[in-house]
Structures are given as C-alpha cells and as structure tokens.
Design a protein around this motif. Structure first.
Motif, PDB file in Angstrom:
ATOM      1  N   VAL A 166       0.831  -1.200   0.000  1.00 22.69           N
ATOM      2  CA  VAL A 166       0.000   0.000   0.000  1.00 22.69           C
ATOM      3  C   VAL A 166       0.869   1.254   0.000  1.00 22.69           C
ATOM      4  O   VAL A 166       0.592   2.225  -0.730  1.00 22.69           O
ATOM      5  CB  VAL A 166      -0.945  -0.005   1.223  1.00 22.69           C
ATOM      6  CG1 VAL A 166      -1.700   1.317   1.327  1.00 22.69           C
ATOM      7  CG2 VAL A 166      -1.927  -1.167   1.133  1.00 22.69           C
ATOM      8  N   TYR A 167       1.922   1.233   0.794  1.00 28.33           N
ATOM      9  CA  TYR A 167       2.827   2.386   0.861  1.00 28.33           C
ATOM     10  C   TYR A 167       3.487   2.635  -0.493  1.00 28.33           C
ATOM     11  O   TYR A 167       3.657   3.786  -0.920  1.00 28.33           O
ATOM     12  CB  TYR A 167       3.875   2.158   1.941  1.00 28.33           C
ATOM     13  CG  TYR A 167       4.748   3.361   2.210  1.00 28.33           C
ATOM     14  CD1 TYR A 167       4.189   4.546   2.666  1.00 28.33           C
ATOM     15  CD2 TYR A 167       6.125   3.307   2.003  1.00 28.33           C
ATOM     16  CE1 TYR A 167       4.977   5.651   2.913  1.00 28.33           C
ATOM     17  CE2 TYR A 167       6.922   4.414   2.249  1.00 28.33           C
ATOM     18  CZ  TYR A 167       6.347   5.584   2.707  1.00 28.33           C
ATOM     19  OH  TYR A 167       7.130   6.684   2.939  1.00 28.33           O
ATOM     20  N   ALA A 168       3.849   1.558  -1.187  1.00 28.10           N
ATOM     21  CA  ALA A 168       4.450   1.699  -2.516  1.00 28.10           C
ATOM     22  C   ALA A 168       3.467   2.351  -3.485  1.00 28.10           C
ATOM     23  O   ALA A 168       3.856   3.200  -4.306  1.00 28.10           O
ATOM     24  CB  ALA A 168       4.886   0.336  -3.049  1.00 28.10           C
ATOM     25  N   GLY A 169       2.203   1.963  -3.399  1.00 29.70           N
ATOM     26  CA  GLY A 169       1.194   2.580  -4.252  1.00 29.70           C
ATOM     27  C   GLY A 169       1.064   4.062  -4.002  1.00 29.70           C
ATOM     28  O   GLY A 169       0.884   4.852  -4.937  1.00 29.70           O
ATOM     29  N   ALA A 170       1.171   4.449  -2.735  1.00 31.53           N
ATOM     30  CA  ALA A 170       1.093   5.873  -2.397  1.00 31.53           C
ATOM     31  C   ALA A 170       2.329   6.621  -2.881  1.00 31.53           C
ATOM     32  O   ALA A 170       2.232   7.743  -3.405  1.00 31.53           O
ATOM     33  CB  ALA A 170       0.936   6.033  -0.888  1.00 31.53           C
ATOM     34  N   MET A 171       3.496   6.014  -2.714  1.00 28.79           N
ATOM     35  CA  MET A 171       4.736   6.648  -3.162  1.00 28.79           C
ATOM     36  C   MET A 171       4.745   6.808  -4.677  1.00 28.79           C
ATOM     37  O   MET A 171       5.234   7.823  -5.201  1.00 28.79           O
ATOM     38  CB  MET A 171       5.929   5.815  -2.719  1.00 28.79           C
ATOM     39  CG  MET A 171       6.159   5.798  -1.218  1.00 28.79           C
ATOM     40  SD  MET A 171       6.629   7.411  -0.571  1.00 28.79           S
ATOM     41  CE  MET A 171       8.272   7.590  -1.288  1.00 28.79           C
ATOM     42  N   ALA A 172       4.219   5.822  -5.386  1.00 30.88           N
ATOM     43  CA  ALA A 172       4.192   5.898  -6.849  1.00 30.88           C
ATOM     44  C   ALA A 172       3.347   7.065  -7.332  1.00 30.88           C
ATOM     45  O   ALA A 172       3.652   7.683  -8.357  1.00 30.88           O
ATOM     46  CB  ALA A 172       3.654   4.586  -7.422  1.00 30.88           C
ATOM     47  N   LEU A 173       2.280   7.374  -6.577  1.00 27.63           N
ATOM     48  CA  LEU A 173       1.396   8.480  -6.947  1.00 27.63           C
ATOM     49  C   LEU A 173       1.793   9.789  -6.281  1.00 27.63           C
ATOM     50  O   LEU A 173       1.199  10.834  -6.561  1.00 27.63           O
ATOM     51  CB  LEU A 173      -0.048   8.140  -6.562  1.00 27.63           C
ATOM     52  CG  LEU A 173      -0.650   6.891  -7.199  1.00 27.63           C
ATOM     53  CD1 LEU A 173      -2.057   6.663  -6.679  1.00 27.63           C
ATOM     54  CD2 LEU A 173      -0.647   7.003  -8.705  1.00 27.63           C
ATOM     55  N   ASP A 174       2.768   9.705  -5.372  1.00 32.77           N
ATOM     56  CA  ASP A 174       3.221  10.879  -4.625  1.00 32.77           C
ATOM     57  C   ASP A 174       2.073  11.509  -3.845  1.00 32.77           C
ATOM     58  O   ASP A 174       1.853  12.726  -3.872  1.00 32.77           O
ATOM     59  CB  ASP A 174       3.852  11.904  -5.564  1.00 32.77           C
ATOM     60  CG  ASP A 174       4.709  12.936  -4.820  1.00 32.77           C
ATOM     61  OD1 ASP A 174       5.130  12.641  -3.677  1.00 32.77           O
ATOM     62  OD2 ASP A 174       4.936  14.033  -5.369  1.00 32.77           O
ATOM     63  N   VAL A 175       1.319  10.658  -3.139  1.00 33.17           N
ATOM     64  CA  VAL A 175       0.192  11.126  -2.334  1.00 33.17           C
ATOM     65  C   VAL A 175       0.318  10.564  -0.917  1.00 33.17           C
ATOM     66  O   VAL A 175       0.894   9.492  -0.716  1.00 33.17           O
ATOM     67  CB  VAL A 175      -1.160  10.675  -2.939  1.00 33.17           C
ATOM     68  CG1 VAL A 175      -1.377  11.322  -4.296  1.00 33.17           C
ATOM     69  CG2 VAL A 175      -1.248   9.159  -3.031  1.00 33.17           C
TER      70      VAL A 175
END
Length: 305
Positions: A166-175
């Motif tokens: 989940v954290y990776a998904g957030a980092m990928a979107l920069d959110v």
C-alpha cells in the motif's frame, strides 16, 4: 549469500525433462497466481480518486508490476532455501518445481538474476518506490532465513509485506495515505496470515512448518478473530471519517470476512488466500462488487484528466 545445500543432489538426480516442462516449471516457480496479492498496491489509486488519470494509472500499474517481480524473486529464494524440507512435504514435494525436480537450482538462480535485473530497470523508471521495494526484499530475506521460525513475528512479517504494498502505491502516486488505511491493511493481512497458519496446522499438523509446533488451532483462531474485528473497525472508522461516500461498502467488507471464514471452516480453504479467492465464486464476486461500488461512490470526487 544464499545457502544452497541441495544443489548437488538436485543436479545429479533430476531426470531429464522437456524444454516446455522446464519453462512451465520456471513459470510456476515465480508463482504468478500469487501476484493477485499485489493488487494492494492499487488501493491508493482508488481511494485518492485518481483512477481516471492516465499518468496515475501508469505509475500505479508499474509499481504493481515491480512488486510482482520482487515477490517472485522472494518465492524463488524461499524455495531454494526450503528445498529439502519441501521434498518431505506430502503436497509441496509435488507442487514446488524445485522439490519435484522439474527445475534445477542453477536454472532457478538464473531466473532470479533476470528478475533482479528487471527490478533494477524498473527502479530507473520509477525511483520513488525504490526504498519500499528494497525494504520488502530485505524483510522477506529475513523471513526466509530467520523470522518465519519465530512465532507471532512470522505472522506480523507477512502482514507488514502488505502494508509495504500500500505504501508503494502511495509513493508511486506521490500522495499521502491515511493512517486508517495502513492500520486497516495491517489488520486484514494479520487476519489472512493467522487463518493461513490455522489451516496449515489443522490440515497438516506441525509437519509443514517448524514454527507450527509453537501454535495451536485455538490460539490462531483468537488471532484471526481479533484481526478481523480490527480490520472491520478501522475500515469503518476510515470511511466514516475520511471517505463517507464509502459507508455503503461496509456491509460488503463484513460479508467478505464472514464468507472467508465460512470457506475456512466449512470448505477447508484458507491455507492459500489466493486459492480461496479464486475458487469461491461468492468471495470473488464480493471483492469485484466492492471495487465497483467504490468506483461508483467515489465517482463524484474523481479528478478528471
């Protein structure tokens, strides 16, 4: 360094197999069916309302693909490390390509090298998630060689892997990602991991894993119940405080938890959460319906490109 005590035995005793069989064995070694777990990477894409933005979709899909590669690499290392134990297991001796003699350790190491090269190439394109991927790889190395033998720690290690997704998904979107989402993911993953241990213990006793000697069915049942309750509670608090549009999805989450436990208790599923999801149509339909309802409920808040 990866310890490979069984290389000579594998190299000397494996009967010749066709190229097609070996290629299929290498594919099975990567466990593509388990890639469904990496859909957790896409959670921030849904909850931040960016699922119609092409750039955001591309970043999220790339992050998901990189986690598929990273998870396959960890499975290969785990199978190499556990090859002797898997040979003694009634099921894994037939289903694991290394233990079954379909794939040699040398071929597995070559595939592992290819996956690591693919990861490096992916990180050149998406450097933002590099630290998360590295943390995931290190965590799973520690799990393979030490942590999976430590009761309770083993369950939490599996769960943290989902939080990193989940954290990776957030980092990928920069959110930023809500703390509620993180704790909900942790509780849900703890629930799945506890149920997995419960079914391994119930169906195979302590033969499958050494750590199972430290558990009992009653103990992991309590772990699972506590985690499921936490997942439902924190998800409800998350949607009511930050995404009120998703309140209508709470009954679906509750039904999914109930149905999954039914699959475990009545149908002897749950040893593999992926298999349970793909085999039980009601569970799969619930997940699909949850995704559809989330998209419909968040539609008014979607950032149009």
């Amino acid at each position: 360094m990866i310890h490979i005590p069984a290389f000579k035995m594998v190299h000397d005793t494996v009967a010749p197999t066709s190229s097609q069989t070996q290629l299929l064995g290498l594919l099975r070694l990567m466990r593509p069916k388990q890639w469904i777990k990496n859909s957790f990477v896409l959670a921030p894409l849904v909850f931040t309302g960016q699922f119609l933005e092409l750039t955001a979709i591309m970043h999220a899909v790339l992050a998901t693909a990189m986690f598929c590669v990273a998870s396959s690499a960890t499975y290969i290392i785990n199978d190499i490390h556990d090859i002797e134990r898997d040979r003694l297991h009634p099921t894994k001796s037939r289903t694991r390509p290394l233990a079954a003699g379909i794939v040699s350790v040398r071929a597995a190491l070559m595939l592992l090298g290819v996956l690591y090269v693919a990861l490096v190439c992916g990180l050149v394109v998406a450097p933002k998630i590099g630290a998360v991927i590295a943390a995931y790889l290190v965590l799973n190395l520690a799990y393979t060689f030490a942590l999976k033998h430590q009761p309770v720690v083993d369950i939490f290690t599996i769960a943290i892997g989902f939080v990193l997704r989940v954290y990776a998904g957030a980092m990928a979107l920069d959110v930023p990602v809500s703390s509620w989402m993180f704790i909900t993911t942790l509780c849900l993953a703890l629930y799945l991991a506890a149920v997995k241990r419960r079914q391994e213990l119930s169906l195979s006793g302590s033969k499958g894993r050494k750590v199972l000697e430290k558990y009992s069915v009653a103990l992991v049942d309590r772990y699972a119940e506590m985690s499921a309750t936490g997942a439902l509670l924190f998800y409800s608090m998350f949607v009511m405080s930050e995404k009120s549009e998703l309140v209508i999805t709470i009954p679906l989450v509750l039904f999914g938890l109930f149905r999954y436990w039914f699959v475990v208790e009545a149908l002897d599923g749950g040893e593999s959460p992926t298999d349970a999801l793909l085999v039980d149509w009601q569970l799969l339909a619930t997940v699909i319906l949850w995704v559809v309802v989330c998209g419909w409920a968040l539609w008014p808040t979607v950032r149009l490109p």
